[in-house]
Design an enzyme around this catalytic site. Structure first.
Site, PDB file in Angstrom:
ATOM      1  N   LYS A 115      -9.795  11.146  10.645  1.00 58.58           N
ATOM      2  CA  LYS A 115      -8.398  10.618  10.446  1.00 58.58           C
ATOM      3  C   LYS A 115      -7.991  11.452   8.874  1.00 58.58           C
ATOM      4  CE  LYS A 115      -4.094   9.216  10.967  1.00 58.58           C
ATOM      5  NZ  LYS A 115      -3.834   7.874  11.310  1.00 58.58           N
TER       6      LYS A 115
ATOM      7  N   LYS B  33      -1.798   5.047   0.691  1.00 55.59           N
ATOM      8  CA  LYS B  33      -3.167   4.491   0.714  1.00 55.59           C
ATOM      9  C   LYS B  33      -4.141   5.327   1.587  1.00 55.59           C
ATOM     10  CE  LYS B  33      -3.526   2.496   4.774  1.00 55.59           C
ATOM     11  NZ  LYS B  33      -4.121   2.927   5.999  1.00 55.59           N
TER      12      LYS B  33
ATOM     13  N   THR C  92      -5.662   3.135  10.137  1.00 58.90           N
ATOM     14  CA  THR C  92      -6.392   4.249   9.169  1.00 58.90           C
ATOM     15  C   THR C  92      -7.008   3.478   8.034  1.00 58.90           C
ATOM     16  OG1 THR C  92      -4.868   5.867   9.768  1.00 58.90           O
ATOM     17  CG2 THR C  92      -5.880   6.156   7.848  1.00 58.90           C
TER      18      THR C  92
END
Length: 289
Positions: free
Chosen positions: A173, A241, A98
């Site tokens: 995502k 993150k 990701t």
């Protein structure tokens, strides 16, 4: 599809399970990860070892990457011992990390210059989905190459959706992570409320998991919360993150996401308290301590 020569860079919680599926399907897999000892179980199953991303990638048909952060992605592709220094012409590189949509576009451009095919294919489903081979894949890149790869993806994925050109997988995502982030706040607050109300939380879950409130997090992670299992299917440090990437991308699009901002704030607090190596379900600690 006939057996392929595959490299897999990054054999963490999810990557290791994916490699097992690839090996079971009859593909030859060379792995590389920062700590070789973590790859030993895969080597015992028949994988081979590559000392660097470049060494692992030499003469491979397909090269998967699943590492931690965008800076790690850039290093394994563009570094001195990176994939782009060794991949053969015509190879397909698939980043399942990701990561940043803008980085996906950069890698796609470099790959084209080198005669390679680049796909961004982040996944959802956590450690359970990886173990069961039921991951959801969100894919960006050339559609013809994606369709060629579909039989490979089907060895570890059950929901494989082409989203569009390079970067579209990463943007999708981000949508996924936004839903999870706000949803996890809801799950934890429901558990905290039920506990304060004196309810049996196991019985509460029986009622609400199959109703309108139902979600993957409620069905799979709430029971872990109740049992005190905070081990990672997905690390808090990596989730933070992801949330930062989504917030940065939203800012570029002049879009306000207050729910996501709140979720990140709560997870930042947990990170400060030393829970970065725990799973996302550890958010319950914010409400219980």
């Amino acid at each position: 599809m006939e057996a392929k020569q595959i490299a897999f860079i990054g054999t963490g919680v999810m990557g290791a399970s994916i490699v097992k599926h690839l090996l079971k399907a009859g593909h030859s897999v060379t792995v590389n990860t920062r700590t070789k000892s973590k790859a030993e179980p895969l080597l015992a199953l028949g994988a081979t070892w590559g000392a660097t991303p470049a060494e692992a990638s030499e003469q491979k048909d397909i090269i998967f990457t699943m590492v931690g952060y965008p800076k790690d992605v850039e290093e394994v592709y563009c570094g001195e011992q990176g994939i782009f220094s060794a991949a053969k012409e015509g190879a397909i590189v698939v980043d399942m990390t990701t990561s940043e949509p803008t980085l996906a576009l950069k890698l796609h451009s470099i790959a084209q210059e080198k005669g390679l095919h680049s796909i961004d294919a982040p996944v959802s489903g956590g450690d359970i989905g990886a173990q069961n081979g039921t991951l959801s894949l969100m894919i960006g890149g050339n559609q013809e190459i994606v369709e060629y790869m579909r039989p490979i993806f089907e060895t570890f994925g059950a929901n494989i959706v082409y989203q569009g050109t390079a970067g579209a997988g990463q943007h999708t995502k981000m949508c996924n992570q936004i839903v999870i982030a706000s949803g996890m706040v809801g799950v934890c607050e429901a558990m905290a409320y039920g506990l304060k109300a004196g309810l049996s939380l196991e019985e509460v879950l029986k009622s609400i998991s199959s109703g309108a409130a139902g979600s993957w997090s409620l069905s799979n992670l709430a029971p872990r919360m109740l049992s005190g299992d905070l081990e990672p299917g997905f690390y808090i440090k990596h989730f933070i993150k992801d949330m930062k990437i989504a917030l940065d991308e939203a800012e570029r699009m002049n879009l306000q996401l207050p729910g996501l901002a709140l979720a990140k704030q709560l997870y930042d607090t947990l990170l400060e308290q030393g829970y970065g190596e725990k799973g996302t379900q550890a958010l319950i600690k914010y409400y219980s301590e």
